[in-house]
Each structure stands twice: as C-alpha cells, then as structure tokens.
Scaffold this motif. Structure first.
Motif, PDB file in Angstrom:
ATOM      1  N   VAL A   1       0.856  -1.195   0.000  1.00 22.18           N
ATOM      2  CA  VAL A   1       0.000   0.000   0.000  1.00 22.18           C
ATOM      3  C   VAL A   1       0.887   1.239   0.000  1.00 22.18           C
ATOM      4  CG1 VAL A   1      -1.830   1.254   1.199  1.00 22.18           C
ATOM      5  CG2 VAL A   1      -1.800  -1.262   1.247  1.00 22.18           C
ATOM      6  N   HIS A   2       0.743   2.055  -1.017  1.00 19.46           N
ATOM      7  CA  HIS A   2       1.581   3.255  -1.135  1.00 19.46           C
ATOM      8  C   HIS A   2       1.058   4.379  -0.240  1.00 19.46           C
ATOM      9  CE1 HIS A   2      -1.286   5.655  -3.526  1.00 19.46           C
ATOM     10  NE2 HIS A   2      -1.590   4.525  -4.149  1.00 19.46           N
ATOM     11  N   GLY A   3       1.868   5.398  -0.101  1.00 18.09           N
ATOM     12  CA  GLY A   3       1.511   6.512   0.748  1.00 18.09           C
ATOM     13  C   GLY A   3       1.163   7.760  -0.034  1.00 18.09           C
ATOM     14  N   SER A   4       1.219   8.891   0.651  1.00 17.31           N
ATOM     15  CA  SER A   4       0.874  10.176   0.053  1.00 17.31           C
ATOM     16  C   SER A   4       1.931  10.610  -0.949  1.00 17.31           C
ATOM     17  CB  SER A   4       0.777  11.233   1.148  1.00 17.31           C
ATOM     18  OG  SER A   4      -0.044  10.793   2.195  1.00 17.31           O
ATOM     19  N   TRP A   5       1.483  11.390  -1.934  1.00 18.34           N
ATOM     20  CA  TRP A   5       2.356  11.972  -2.970  1.00 18.34           C
ATOM     21  C   TRP A   5       3.092  10.893  -3.768  1.00 18.34           C
ATOM     22  CZ3 TRP A   5       3.247  14.061   2.204  1.00 18.34           C
ATOM     23  CH2 TRP A   5       2.323  15.073   2.505  1.00 18.34           C
ATOM     24  N   ALA A   6       2.465   9.727  -3.851  1.00 13.65           N
ATOM     25  CA  ALA A   6       3.057   8.587  -4.554  1.00 13.65           C
ATOM     26  C   ALA A   6       1.934   7.741  -5.144  1.00 13.65           C
ATOM     27  CB  ALA A   6       3.915   7.763  -3.606  1.00 13.65           C
TER      28      ALA A   6
ATOM     29  N   PRO B   1      -4.517   0.635  -5.549  1.00 11.00           N
ATOM     30  CA  PRO B   1      -4.405   2.085  -5.409  1.00 11.00           C
ATOM     31  C   PRO B   1      -4.966   2.551  -4.071  1.00 11.00           C
ATOM     32  CG  PRO B   1      -6.198   1.532  -6.907  1.00 11.00           C
ATOM     33  CD  PRO B   1      -5.492   0.252  -6.594  1.00 11.00           C
ATOM     34  N   ASN B   2      -4.283   3.485  -3.461  1.00  9.99           N
ATOM     35  CA  ASN B   2      -4.728   4.114  -2.224  1.00  9.99           C
ATOM     36  C   ASN B   2      -5.366   5.451  -2.620  1.00  9.99           C
ATOM     37  OD1 ASN B   2      -5.043   5.209   0.315  1.00  9.99           O
ATOM     38  ND2 ASN B   2      -2.899   5.050   0.907  1.00  9.99           N
TER      39      ASN B   2
ATOM     40  N   SER C   1       4.647   5.071   4.581  1.00 10.42           N
ATOM     41  CA  SER C   1       4.232   6.425   4.933  1.00 10.42           C
ATOM     42  C   SER C   1       2.762   6.421   5.392  1.00 10.42           C
ATOM     43  CB  SER C   1       4.471   7.356   3.745  1.00 10.42           C
ATOM     44  OG  SER C   1       4.298   8.698   4.090  1.00 10.42           O
ATOM     45  N   TYR C   2       1.909   7.250   4.771  1.00  9.11           N
ATOM     46  CA  TYR C   2       0.480   7.257   5.120  1.00  9.11           C
ATOM     47  C   TYR C   2      -0.143   5.889   4.902  1.00  9.11           C
ATOM     48  CZ  TYR C   2      -4.513   8.213   4.361  1.00  9.11           C
ATOM     49  OH  TYR C   2      -5.895   8.175   4.380  1.00  9.11           O
ATOM     50  N   GLY C   3       0.409   5.099   3.987  1.00 10.78           N
ATOM     51  CA  GLY C   3      -0.091   3.740   3.801  1.00 10.78           C
ATOM     52  C   GLY C   3       0.003   2.910   5.068  1.00 10.78           C
TER      53      GLY C   3
END
Length: 275
Positions: free
Chosen positions: A46-51, A74-75, A104-106
């Motif tokens: 799970v990806h984070g913010s700005w990514a 996708p997040n 990160s946020y993920g």
C-alpha cells in the motif's frame, strides 16, 4: 506369454510411474514444496501520500522473482476512514495468508484495514505511520519534520470536486518534494517523480484512526534513519508502541526506492516468522 507378462507387470509399472510423477509434481509445485509450513502469502503493498503504486516497483520485482504473489492496490488518498475501507474490501477478496505492507500514510491505512481480518498474518511498516486509536496523522510526523512548519511553505493547495467543506488537495512544493520527501534519491530521479506526485487530501491527515490492527497482528518496521518527513524519533516511538520488530536502514523517506533489497528482506522475514 508376452502379453500375460505385460499384464502381470502392469501394477508394478503403475506404482513406479505414480512414484516418479509424484516426484516431478513435487518439484514444480511452487509454494508448498519449497516451504513445508505452507504456501507463500500474498504480499499486498500500500503506497503513501504523494506517490502511487509505482513507488513499490523495485520491491515488487524482487518479491515476484522470489515466488510471491504481489498486489499493489491504489490508495485513494482521500480520507483515512474511506481509504482504509477501500483496502479492507480489497484484501477481503483474497484467499489464503496475507502480508500487508504500508509506506508512509499507507502505514496508517493498513493499521485500520487489517483489523478483524484473520488472513492478515503480518504487518510491515516502511517509514510508516502507525497511529493509535483516536490519533490523527499530521502530529505523528514529529517535531522537526519538514511538514511541521507553516503549511503554506510546503504545500500547494488545490480544490477538488465534491470535497467536504474546507478540504483541499495537498501537493508538495518543489523544494520540499525534491529535498525532503525524496531525500537520498538521485536528483534526476527526484525531479522525475515530482511532476507525477499524487495529492493527499488535507482531511485525510486530520481523520481519527480506528482500533489498530497491530495489537493483534505481529508487525515489522523498517525505520529510515535519515527520514525528513517522519522523523526517526517519531518512527521509533510508533514502532516501539506497536511492538514491531525494527530494522534501521540509512535512508530517507523513500527507502522503498533507495533500499529495495533491505525492504524486501524484512517483508520476507515477516512471512517466514508467521508461517
């Protein structure tokens, strides 16, 4: 006489054939043969913010080469509640064991999405937020974070259709993205990543977290000792509170890009430890 002998030898020949085929099939059966404790899990990244999901490409390639099934959903980056629900519904469609990984946020998303799912055997945080119930994300970045300053100096604010009152998309300004978010990434690569950053809704950083999955699911934490977005001290606090097994790497916030081998190794350690 010949035909009688052939019929007489048939049961023995079949026995030998079955035994040989058994050895052949055992050699080509992917997960169970090489891992007697059970099949390899599906690794969900799970990806984070700005990514976006491409941030996991180097890790994904290594996991695939090692025989894992990998999914990179996708997040949405809209609200912690709905983002977590999106990932929760996604992993509910998967059968068998799961290792759930968040950057990160993920990390905050997997903390909420895994709660109550018995198939999730391990959580892995990569420079990730691991909030307790009721906490919001922004304060967890830590004093000294590049984000812990006047928001107007690090964000571009962009309205988006259907936003709740007062909400906006946050884009990182160029200098913050290249020098802080992508610190440690070769400059040319950082400049290439900047234009395609995915925005994070301001409201997502202020949405209270729910009951954390790490209280019932074992967790691992990859801590970037040069992270300028979530300070190493803040990461250590969250990882210790979650009782995660901590691996420190000399990397900035994008350790999944600059140290993919180390990150992959921790994910595979989590798999082996929970089988």
């Amino acid at each position: 006489m010949q035909s009688k002998l052939s019929r007489g030898n048939l049961p023995r020949a079949l026995t030998v054939l079955v035994a040989v085929l058994g050895l052949v099939f055992a050699a080509v059966t992917p997960a169970a043969a090489s891992h007697p404790n059970g099949p390899k899990p599906t690794v969900v990244l799970v990806h984070g913010s700005w990514a976006d999901g491409s941030s996991w490409q180097k890790v994904t390639n290594r996991l695939l080469d090692d025989g894992y099934t990998v999914r990179v959903p996708p997040n949405p980056l809209r609200s912690l509640t709905t983002d977590s629900a999106t990932v929760r519904e996604f992993i509910a469609t998967l059968s068998g064991p799961i290792v759930l990984v968040g950057h990160s946020y993920g990390g905050a998303v997997i903390t909420n999405a895994a709660t109550g799912n018995p198939n999730v055997k391990a959580l892995v945080y990569v420079d990730g937020f691991a909030p307790a119930e009721g906490e919001t994300i922004f304060p967890l970045a830590g004093a000294g974070s590049a984000l812990a300053v006047d928001p107007a100096t690090v964000f571009d604010f962009v309205p988006y259709p259907g936003a709740p009152a007062g909400d906006v998309d946050l884009y990182l300004k160029h200098d913050t993205f290249v020098n802080s978010f992508a610190s440690g990434v070769p400059r040319r690569k950082a400049e290439q990543l900047y234009p395609s950053q995915r925005p994070w809704a301001f409201g997502a950083g202020n949405d209270p977290s729910g009951p954390p999955a790490y209280t019932t699911i074992p967790s691992w934490y990859v801590l970037g000792t040069r992270d300028l977005i979530i300070t190493p001290a803040a990461q250590l606090f969250m990882a210790t509170r979650a009782r995660s097994k901590i691996t420190r790497i000399p990397a900035g916030h994008l350790g999944l890009i600059t140290q993919p081998g180390r990150v992959t190794k921790v994910i595979e350690q989590a798999d082996r430890a929970t089988r």
